[in-house]
Design a protein around this motif. Structure first.
Motif, PDB file in Angstrom:
ATOM      1  N   ASN A  48      48.378  23.092  54.376  1.00 52.78           N
ATOM      2  CA  ASN A  48      49.720  22.606  54.714  1.00 52.78           C
ATOM      3  C   ASN A  48      50.503  22.107  53.507  1.00 52.78           C
ATOM      4  N   ASP A  49      50.268  22.694  52.333  1.00 50.74           N
ATOM      5  CA  ASP A  49      51.113  22.384  51.187  1.00 50.74           C
ATOM      6  C   ASP A  49      52.539  22.870  51.436  1.00 50.74           C
ATOM      7  N   ALA A  50      53.466  22.341  50.665  1.00 51.76           N
ATOM      8  CA  ALA A  50      54.881  22.685  50.846  1.00 51.76           C
ATOM      9  C   ALA A  50      55.084  24.195  50.815  1.00 51.76           C
ATOM     10  N   GLY A  51      55.769  24.718  51.840  1.00 57.20           N
ATOM     11  CA  GLY A  51      56.016  26.141  51.964  1.00 57.20           C
ATOM     12  C   GLY A  51      55.141  26.832  52.998  1.00 57.20           C
ATOM     13  N   TYR A  52      54.245  26.081  53.640  1.00 57.17           N
ATOM     14  CA  TYR A  52      53.261  26.715  54.522  1.00 57.17           C
ATOM     15  C   TYR A  52      53.839  27.214  55.838  1.00 57.17           C
ATOM     16  N   LEU A  53      54.858  26.533  56.379  1.00 56.36           N
ATOM     17  CA  LEU A  53      55.380  26.923  57.689  1.00 56.36           C
ATOM     18  C   LEU A  53      55.966  28.337  57.681  1.00 56.36           C
ATOM     19  N   LYS A  54      56.603  28.719  56.594  1.00 60.50           N
ATOM     20  CA  LYS A  54      57.159  30.066  56.502  1.00 60.50           C
ATOM     21  C   LYS A  54      56.055  31.114  56.453  1.00 60.50           C
ATOM     22  N   ILE A  55      54.958  30.772  55.792  1.00 58.16           N
ATOM     23  CA  ILE A  55      53.815  31.690  55.738  1.00 58.16           C
ATOM     24  C   ILE A  55      53.207  31.857  57.122  1.00 58.16           C
ATOM     25  N   VAL A  56      52.992  30.749  57.815  1.00 61.65           N
ATOM     26  CA  VAL A  56      52.412  30.794  59.158  1.00 61.65           C
ATOM     27  C   VAL A  56      53.311  31.580  60.102  1.00 61.65           C
ATOM     28  N   GLU A  57      54.612  31.323  60.032  1.00 66.61           N
ATOM     29  CA  GLU A  57      55.575  32.025  60.881  1.00 66.61           C
ATOM     30  C   GLU A  57      55.487  33.537  60.684  1.00 66.61           C
ATOM     31  N   LYS A  58      55.410  33.970  59.440  1.00 65.73           N
ATOM     32  CA  LYS A  58      55.363  35.399  59.148  1.00 65.73           C
ATOM     33  C   LYS A  58      54.050  36.011  59.604  1.00 65.73           C
ATOM     34  N   ILE A  59      52.947  35.315  59.395  1.00 61.09           N
ATOM     35  CA  ILE A  59      51.637  35.827  59.825  1.00 61.09           C
ATOM     36  C   ILE A  59      51.582  35.951  61.339  1.00 61.09           C
ATOM     37  N   GLU A  60      52.064  34.938  62.033  1.00 61.08           N
ATOM     38  CA  GLU A  60      51.982  34.940  63.498  1.00 61.08           C
ATOM     39  C   GLU A  60      52.814  36.051  64.126  1.00 61.08           C
ATOM     40  N   SER A  61      53.821  36.524  63.418  1.00 55.92           N
ATOM     41  CA  SER A  61      54.663  37.599  63.952  1.00 55.92           C
ATOM     42  C   SER A  61      54.289  38.974  63.407  1.00 55.92           C
ATOM     43  N   SER A  62      53.191  39.049  62.673  1.00 56.06           N
ATOM     44  CA  SER A  62      52.847  40.291  61.961  1.00 56.06           C
ATOM     45  C   SER A  62      52.002  41.275  62.763  1.00 56.06           C
ATOM     46  N   ASN A  63      51.433  40.810  63.880  1.00 54.25           N
ATOM     47  CA  ASN A  63      50.489  41.624  64.674  1.00 54.25           C
ATOM     48  C   ASN A  63      49.187  41.909  63.916  1.00 54.25           C
ATOM     49  N   ILE A  64      48.910  41.158  62.886  1.00 56.89           N
ATOM     50  CA  ILE A  64      47.629  41.238  62.184  1.00 56.89           C
ATOM     51  C   ILE A  64      46.763  40.079  62.680  1.00 56.89           C
TER      52      ILE A  64
END
Length: 369
Positions: free
Chosen positions: A240-256
């Motif tokens: 949860n370092d700064a910038g993590y929410l955007k990474i999580v958002e993209k992963i969760e919508s990636s279908n991977i």
């Protein structure tokens, strides 16, 4: 009997402390107080305090350090400040003989600073290593607050001495994460639990704090490369370092496929039988060569860290990452150099915890040049 004080914030430091704690627990000359905080207490991060309890370790105390959900550098600093304040109360209650801190994680930085101010000797694991992001500054700062240093290789030991630390306080003991990997009973079929085929990769891509505003684009480049190469991947969500929410958002919508967290046993089994690790985790630098699998190290987070010949460095660029994925196919079955110990690091550390001088004279530090 010497009492050792430790604090763990997340899976990254606990996995390294675990083999050390096991030895301390069974040593008649040592006792320990373990404080659990940070991501271990977060349900959304897998509530990994339950893993610590399952492993049979006594927990001295817990406290929340992440008191807000903001994704920013400011929130990171406030969490550090909260931890620094609260850890002092745990230290006052514990009255330890020695603090064992580690790595470059906020809770461990807090206990290192607190120990130095409260006249408690501090031994720091894995100082002297070079990387990118804020981790570099945290790690070196911790070294200057620490009284003993358990370096992971001779390169790091030499650097600590160049930083002005007394040679007689700096020990090359290897990395305890290697010990943790070797202690696991491997499950060759762990991949089935996650619906993977046998030819899968693992991926861990954390935010880089100095590049937090670009984290969405960075993870997008990696995910696009995975889609282009059509490889099977299981992603482990970032810290949860700064910038993590955007990474999580993209992963969760990636279908991977992705998981929030993995127990040490699961992660190790999956890593051992994978085709490689993709991302920017220190696990790719420290651990993958032990299993003779390649690592695709993306971006600047591990920049400058001593690495084996299994590491393929790329920028945040889809084409580069695609080529690296293709290159990993040619590296399967090869043997690589292991630069971070032979699996006896924890034993060396525990022997040192029993023997190093912890008299008041140790507290007063002075640079050697």
């Amino acid at each position: 009997m010497r009492k050792i004080f430790l604090v763990t914030e997340r899976r990254a430091d606990y996995s390294r402390f675990k083999p050390i704690l096991e030895l301390i627990k069974n040593d008649p000359l040592l006792d320990y107080d373990l404080v659990v905080t940070g991501l271990h207490l977060k349900k959304e991060n897998g509530l990994t305090i339950n893993e610590i309890k399952k492993d049979g370790f006594k927990i001295f105390s817990t406290f929340e350090m992440f008191e807000e959900d903001k994704d920013s550098g400011g929130a990171m600093v406030r969490s550090l400040a909260t931890c620094l304040k609260k850890i002092t109360y745990a230290l006052e209650e514990s009255k330890p003989d020695l603090i064992l801190s580690g790595f470059d994680i906020a809770a461990n930085m807090s206990v290192t600073i607190a120990g130095a101010h409260m006249n408690i000797p501090v031994a720091h694991i894995q100082g002297g290593e070079v990387t990118g992001t804020i981790d570099e500054s945290i790690r070196h700062a911790m070294s200057k607050f620490s009284h003993y240093h358990f370096a992971a290789n001779e390169d790091a030991r030499t650097r600590l001495i160049k930083m002005g630390e007394k040679p007689e306080t700096v020990f090359n003991v290897g990395c305890p994460s290697i010990d943790a990997l070797l202690e696991v009973v491997y499950n060759k079929e762990a991949y089935k639990k996650y619906g993977l085929d046998k030819s899968y990769y693992l991926m861990i891509q954390h935010p880089v704090t100095s590049e937090a505003n670009d984290s969405y684009n960075q993870i997008s480049q990696t995910l696009e490369a995975i889609k282009e190469t059509n490889i099977e991947v299981l992603i482990i969500l970032p810290n949860n370092d700064a910038g993590y929410l955007k990474i999580v958002e993209k992963i969760e919508s990636s279908n991977i496929k992705y998981v929030k967290t993995l127990a040490i046993e699961e992660y190790t089994s999956l890593l051992k039988y994978s085709k490689g690790l993709i991302g920017n985790s220190s696990s790719g630098i420290h651990e993958t060569s032990l299993f003779n699998i390649p690592t695709i190290n993306i971006g600047t987070r591990q920049q400058g860290r001593l690495s084996s010949n299994n590491v393929i460095n790329t920028g945040y660029n889809t084409d580069e990452i695609v080529k690296a994925i293709e290159l990993t196919q040619t590296l399967q079955g090869l043997e690589f150099d292991n630069l971070y110990g032979e699996g006896n690091s924890s034993l060396q550390i525990v022997d040192l915890l029993k023997s190093i001088d912890i008299s008041p004279e140790i507290i007063q530090k002075q640079i050697t040049y």
